[in-house]
Design a protein around this motif. Structure first.
Motif, short mmCIF file in Angstrom:
data_model
loop_
_atom_site.label_atom_id
_atom_site.label_comp_id
_atom_site.label_asym_id
_atom_site.label_seq_id
_atom_site.Cartn_x
_atom_site.Cartn_y
_atom_site.Cartn_z
N ASP A 155 7.46 -1.96 7.18
CA ASP A 155 7.10 -0.57 7.45
C ASP A 155 5.71 -0.47 8.07
O ASP A 155 5.45 0.38 8.89
N GLU A 156 4.80 -1.37 7.65
CA GLU A 156 3.46 -1.33 8.22
C GLU A 156 3.48 -1.71 9.69
O GLU A 156 2.70 -1.19 10.47
N GLN A 157 4.37 -2.60 10.09
CA GLN A 157 4.45 -2.98 11.49
C GLN A 157 4.96 -1.82 12.34
O GLN A 157 4.58 -1.69 13.49
N ALA A 216 4.67 3.58 -10.98
CA ALA A 216 5.64 4.30 -11.81
C ALA A 216 6.57 3.33 -12.53
O ALA A 216 6.84 3.49 -13.73
N ILE A 217 7.03 2.31 -11.83
CA ILE A 217 7.94 1.33 -12.44
C ILE A 217 7.23 0.55 -13.55
O ILE A 217 7.75 0.42 -14.65
N THR A 218 6.03 0.05 -13.24
CA THR A 218 5.33 -0.76 -14.25
C THR A 218 4.87 0.08 -15.43
O THR A 218 4.90 -0.40 -16.58
N ARG A 274 0.82 -1.22 0.00
CA ARG A 274 0.00 0.00 0.00
C ARG A 274 0.85 1.26 0.00
O ARG A 274 0.62 2.17 -0.80
N GLN A 275 1.85 1.34 0.87
CA GLN A 275 2.64 2.57 0.99
C GLN A 275 3.60 2.76 -0.18
O GLN A 275 4.11 3.86 -0.37
N TYR A 276 3.87 1.72 -0.95
CA TYR A 276 4.76 1.83 -2.10
C TYR A 276 4.01 1.71 -3.43
O TYR A 276 4.64 1.54 -4.47
N SER A 277 2.70 1.78 -3.40
CA SER A 277 1.92 1.56 -4.63
C SER A 277 2.24 2.60 -5.70
O SER A 277 2.29 2.26 -6.88
N GLY A 278 2.48 3.82 -5.32
CA GLY A 278 2.84 4.85 -6.30
C GLY A 278 4.14 4.54 -7.01
O GLY A 278 4.26 4.71 -8.22
N VAL A 306 0.14 -9.08 0.74
CA VAL A 306 1.11 -8.03 1.07
C VAL A 306 2.49 -8.66 1.14
O VAL A 306 2.69 -9.71 1.74
N GLN A 307 3.45 -8.02 0.50
CA GLN A 307 4.81 -8.54 0.45
C GLN A 307 5.55 -8.31 1.77
O GLN A 307 5.28 -7.34 2.48
#
Length: 119
Positions: free
Chosen positions: A89-91, A27-29, A19-23, A82-83
């Motif tokens: 980071d979520e923890q 961008a990469i894809t 979720r926090q790295y979705s942007g 979730v990977q």
């Protein structure tokens, strides 16, 4: 574009994976997808050098095969979990901690009162 059927699956998958790295993932894809947008007209012009219907059908079949193979690979290997690298980071994120939520609520009310027009 031809990929309307396939877009809904992978585009929301970025949020599912991290979720926090979705942007960043989008961008990469999208950058990698832009390469195919640049290269595909060049390849199509080589294949359809004499502009016959048979040559354009070949371009269509190649495109359909690429999209079908991509969809099959996604169905077989795609994952919505979730990977691990995103969970670290979520923890550390304590946004659901009741004490912090109470503190944020108090800060909101203080800020709201200070911006009020009435005393």
């Amino acid at each position: 574009r031809v990929h309307g059927e396939f877009g809904g699956g992978f585009q929301v998958n970025h949020i599912d994976l991290a979720r926090q790295y979705s942007g960043t993932l989008v961008a990469i894809t999208n950058t990698l997808a832009a390469v195919s947008d640049i290269v595909s007209p060049i390849i199509a012009s080589v294949i359809t050098s004499d502009q016959t219907r048979v040559k354009w059908q070949r371009v269509f079949y190649i495109t359909a095969a690429i999209y079908t193979i991509g969809a099959v690979v996604f169905v077989i290997f795609g994952d919505g979990e979730v990977q691990k690298w995103a969970m670290e980071d979520e923890q550390e994120d304590h946004s659901n901690d009741p004490e912090q939520l109470h503190q944020k609520k108090d800060e909101f009310h203080v800020n709201r009162r200070s911006k009020s027009i009435c005393p």
